[in-house]
Write a protein that holds these residues in place. Sequence first.
Motif, PDB file in Angstrom:
ATOM      1  N   GLN A  13       0.830  -1.205   0.000  1.00 34.68           N
ATOM      2  CA  GLN A  13       0.000   0.000   0.000  1.00 34.68           C
ATOM      3  C   GLN A  13       0.862   1.252   0.000  1.00 34.68           C
ATOM      4  O   GLN A  13       0.643   2.186  -0.778  1.00 34.68           O
ATOM      5  CB  GLN A  13      -0.901   0.011   1.237  1.00 34.68           C
ATOM      6  CG  GLN A  13      -2.353  -0.299   0.964  1.00 34.68           C
ATOM      7  CD  GLN A  13      -3.232  -0.048   2.182  1.00 34.68           C
ATOM      8  OE1 GLN A  13      -2.843  -0.335   3.311  1.00 34.68           O
ATOM      9  NE2 GLN A  13      -4.403   0.479   1.956  1.00 34.68           N
ATOM     10  N   GLN A  14       1.842   1.291   0.889  1.00 32.12           N
ATOM     11  CA  GLN A  14       2.705   2.452   1.017  1.00 32.12           C
ATOM     12  C   GLN A  14       3.473   2.736  -0.264  1.00 32.12           C
ATOM     13  O   GLN A  14       3.724   3.892  -0.615  1.00 32.12           O
ATOM     14  CB  GLN A  14       3.676   2.262   2.183  1.00 32.12           C
ATOM     15  CG  GLN A  14       3.022   2.288   3.560  1.00 32.12           C
ATOM     16  CD  GLN A  14       3.972   1.896   4.671  1.00 32.12           C
ATOM     17  OE1 GLN A  14       5.178   1.763   4.462  1.00 32.12           O
ATOM     18  NE2 GLN A  14       3.444   1.690   5.871  1.00 32.12           N
ATOM     19  N   GLN A  15       3.819   1.669  -0.966  1.00 31.82           N
ATOM     20  CA  GLN A  15       4.569   1.823  -2.212  1.00 31.82           C
ATOM     21  C   GLN A  15       3.658   2.048  -3.418  1.00 31.82           C
ATOM     22  O   GLN A  15       4.129   2.120  -4.543  1.00 31.82           O
ATOM     23  CB  GLN A  15       5.447   0.590  -2.426  1.00 31.82           C
ATOM     24  CG  GLN A  15       6.539   0.441  -1.380  1.00 31.82           C
ATOM     25  CD  GLN A  15       7.284  -0.873  -1.468  1.00 31.82           C
ATOM     26  OE1 GLN A  15       7.237  -1.555  -2.487  1.00 31.82           O
ATOM     27  NE2 GLN A  15       7.969  -1.247  -0.406  1.00 31.82           N
ATOM     28  N   LYS A  16       2.348   2.136  -3.140  1.00 36.04           N
ATOM     29  CA  LYS A  16       1.367   2.354  -4.202  1.00 36.04           C
ATOM     30  C   LYS A  16       1.546   1.317  -5.327  1.00 36.04           C
ATOM     31  O   LYS A  16       1.628   1.657  -6.514  1.00 36.04           O
ATOM     32  CB  LYS A  16       1.445   3.784  -4.742  1.00 36.04           C
ATOM     33  CG  LYS A  16       1.084   4.827  -3.694  1.00 36.04           C
ATOM     34  CD  LYS A  16       1.126   6.227  -4.267  1.00 36.04           C
ATOM     35  CE  LYS A  16       0.535   7.281  -3.351  1.00 36.04           C
ATOM     36  NZ  LYS A  16       0.617   7.063  -1.915  1.00 36.04           N
ATOM     37  N   SER A  17       1.605   0.068  -4.917  1.00 38.07           N
ATOM     38  CA  SER A  17       1.825  -1.018  -5.857  1.00 38.07           C
ATOM     39  C   SER A  17       0.711  -1.085  -6.900  1.00 38.07           C
ATOM     40  O   SER A  17      -0.468  -0.912  -6.586  1.00 38.07           O
ATOM     41  CB  SER A  17       1.892  -2.353  -5.108  1.00 38.07           C
ATOM     42  OG  SER A  17       1.984  -3.429  -6.025  1.00 38.07           O
ATOM     43  N   ILE A  18       1.098  -1.364  -8.139  1.00 37.52           N
ATOM     44  CA  ILE A  18       0.109  -1.519  -9.208  1.00 37.52           C
ATOM     45  C   ILE A  18      -0.402  -2.951  -9.291  1.00 37.52           C
ATOM     46  O   ILE A  18      -1.320  -3.242 -10.058  1.00 37.52           O
ATOM     47  CB  ILE A  18       0.687  -1.107 -10.576  1.00 37.52           C
ATOM     48  CG1 ILE A  18       1.863  -2.027 -10.961  1.00 37.52           C
ATOM     49  CG2 ILE A  18       1.130   0.350 -10.556  1.00 37.52           C
ATOM     50  CD1 ILE A  18       2.350  -1.818 -12.382  1.00 37.52           C
ATOM     51  N   PHE A  19       0.191  -3.859  -8.491  1.00 38.89           N
ATOM     52  CA  PHE A  19      -0.226  -5.254  -8.546  1.00 38.89           C
ATOM     53  C   PHE A  19      -1.489  -5.493  -7.732  1.00 38.89           C
ATOM     54  O   PHE A  19      -1.700  -4.892  -6.679  1.00 38.89           O
ATOM     55  CB  PHE A  19       0.897  -6.163  -8.027  1.00 38.89           C
ATOM     56  CG  PHE A  19       2.026  -6.326  -8.992  1.00 38.89           C
ATOM     57  CD1 PHE A  19       1.987  -7.302  -9.983  1.00 38.89           C
ATOM     58  CD2 PHE A  19       3.120  -5.481  -8.935  1.00 38.89           C
ATOM     59  CE1 PHE A  19       3.016  -7.438 -10.886  1.00 38.89           C
ATOM     60  CE2 PHE A  19       4.163  -5.607  -9.836  1.00 38.89           C
ATOM     61  CZ  PHE A  19       4.117  -6.589 -10.820  1.00 38.89           C
ATOM     62  N   LYS A  20      -2.320  -6.382  -8.248  1.00 42.35           N
ATOM     63  CA  LYS A  20      -3.505  -6.810  -7.509  1.00 42.35           C
ATOM     64  C   LYS A  20      -3.057  -7.551  -6.257  1.00 42.35           C
ATOM     65  O   LYS A  20      -2.025  -8.207  -6.248  1.00 42.35           O
ATOM     66  CB  LYS A  20      -4.382  -7.711  -8.380  1.00 42.35           C
ATOM     67  CG  LYS A  20      -4.983  -7.003  -9.578  1.00 42.35           C
ATOM     68  CD  LYS A  20      -5.716  -7.970 -10.479  1.00 42.35           C
ATOM     69  CE  LYS A  20      -4.758  -8.843 -11.269  1.00 42.35           C
ATOM     70  NZ  LYS A  20      -5.443  -9.699 -12.266  1.00 42.35           N
ATOM     71  N   ARG A  21      -3.902  -7.458  -5.194  1.00 35.57           N
ATOM     72  CA  ARG A  21      -3.528  -8.060  -3.923  1.00 35.57           C
ATOM     73  C   ARG A  21      -4.693  -8.846  -3.342  1.00 35.57           C
ATOM     74  O   ARG A  21      -5.854  -8.487  -3.526  1.00 35.57           O
ATOM     75  CB  ARG A  21      -3.100  -6.979  -2.929  1.00 35.57           C
ATOM     76  CG  ARG A  21      -1.970  -6.112  -3.461  1.00 35.57           C
ATOM     77  CD  ARG A  21      -1.344  -5.260  -2.392  1.00 35.57           C
ATOM     78  NE  ARG A  21      -2.176  -4.194  -1.898  1.00 35.57           N
ATOM     79  CZ  ARG A  21      -2.353  -3.035  -2.508  1.00 35.57           C
ATOM     80  NH1 ARG A  21      -1.799  -2.820  -3.682  1.00 35.57           N
ATOM     81  NH2 ARG A  21      -3.081  -2.093  -1.966  1.00 35.57           N
ATOM     82  N   GLY A  22      -4.344  -9.919  -2.633  1.00 28.43           N
ATOM     83  CA  GLY A  22      -5.362 -10.746  -2.001  1.00 28.43           C
ATOM     84  C   GLY A  22      -5.003 -11.030  -0.557  1.00 28.43           C
ATOM     85  O   GLY A  22      -3.864 -11.393  -0.247  1.00 28.43           O
ATOM     86  N   LEU A  23      -5.963 -10.871   0.335  1.00 29.57           N
ATOM     87  CA  LEU A  23      -5.770 -11.172   1.754  1.00 29.57           C
ATOM     88  C   LEU A  23      -6.117 -12.630   2.009  1.00 29.57           C
ATOM     89  O   LEU A  23      -7.203 -13.089   1.641  1.00 29.57           O
ATOM     90  CB  LEU A  23      -6.649 -10.262   2.611  1.00 29.57           C
ATOM     91  CG  LEU A  23      -6.541 -10.448   4.127  1.00 29.57           C
ATOM     92  CD1 LEU A  23      -5.133 -10.110   4.619  1.00 29.57           C
ATOM     93  CD2 LEU A  23      -7.573  -9.582   4.844  1.00 29.57           C
ATOM     94  N   LEU A  24      -5.195 -13.363   2.629  1.00 29.70           N
ATOM     95  CA  LEU A  24      -5.424 -14.762   2.963  1.00 29.70           C
ATOM     96  C   LEU A  24      -5.966 -14.869   4.382  1.00 29.70           C
ATOM     97  O   LEU A  24      -5.470 -14.206   5.290  1.00 29.70           O
ATOM     98  CB  LEU A  24      -4.126 -15.565   2.837  1.00 29.70           C
ATOM     99  CG  LEU A  24      -3.507 -15.602   1.436  1.00 29.70           C
ATOM    100  CD1 LEU A  24      -2.173 -16.340   1.463  1.00 29.70           C
ATOM    101  CD2 LEU A  24      -4.458 -16.238   0.433  1.00 29.70           C
TER     102      LEU A  24
END
Length: 240
Positions: A148-159
């Motif tokens: 989040q802090q790095q403003k990632s462009i990758f999709k993310r999923g919470l396990l």
Amino acid sequence: MRIIGHRGARGEAPENTLGGFQYIHDLGIRAVEFDVRQLQDDELIIMHDDNFIRTTGIDQNLYECSSSELEPYNQANIWMDWDKQVTPLLRQALTIMQDFEHLEVEVKAVTTMQEAEKLVIELQNQLKGFEHSAVITSFDLKIHQALQQQKSIFKRGLLIEDDLQEKAIEQALTLECCQIGWMNQLATDEMIQATQNAKLEISVWTVNDIERANYLRNLGIQGLITDFPKMMQKALNQIK
């Protein structure tokens, strides 16, 4: 619903290995889940445990090794009909996955926020070119916060492996995730419906029962993570 091979295809091939990833590729399946850790020399490798004992029979802490010291550890140790499989670097595995449609890249937990930040910087660098297929997943909130802090462009999923129920959905939304990976036992009809209502995609792990898999397919989940992708693909195709 896509069939996603768990750690490659850990019920049918040595888990998290180049041979296992090639195996699932040869099946025609183009969706895979695997685990990423960072070694002391900052290289990213694919391995679930933090010790080699379970998969190689050698009691050695992973984090005491560098990427040049992986050769002695045979990840196919218990697979009598497989040639030796050395623990793969992420960059090696990605060469097999060029045409995969879906990668669930699970980042294993780290100790500090500094470790999280360093790891995800290297991970995003190595995943360049996979922006449309890769979803970075983790149980560790530090990993998500670093992305989040790095403003990632990758999709993310919470396990999710604890029975947080609606709180899990709230966490995923706060962390700007696009999906939740529910442990199978927690993927109740109610939780699946609530996740869908929140406009989050769903992967369920680890599902090796065909009847359960078909039931989840009918509920409209996006991803089924299974140890037996060949078996599951054949069985579900017959049910259609």
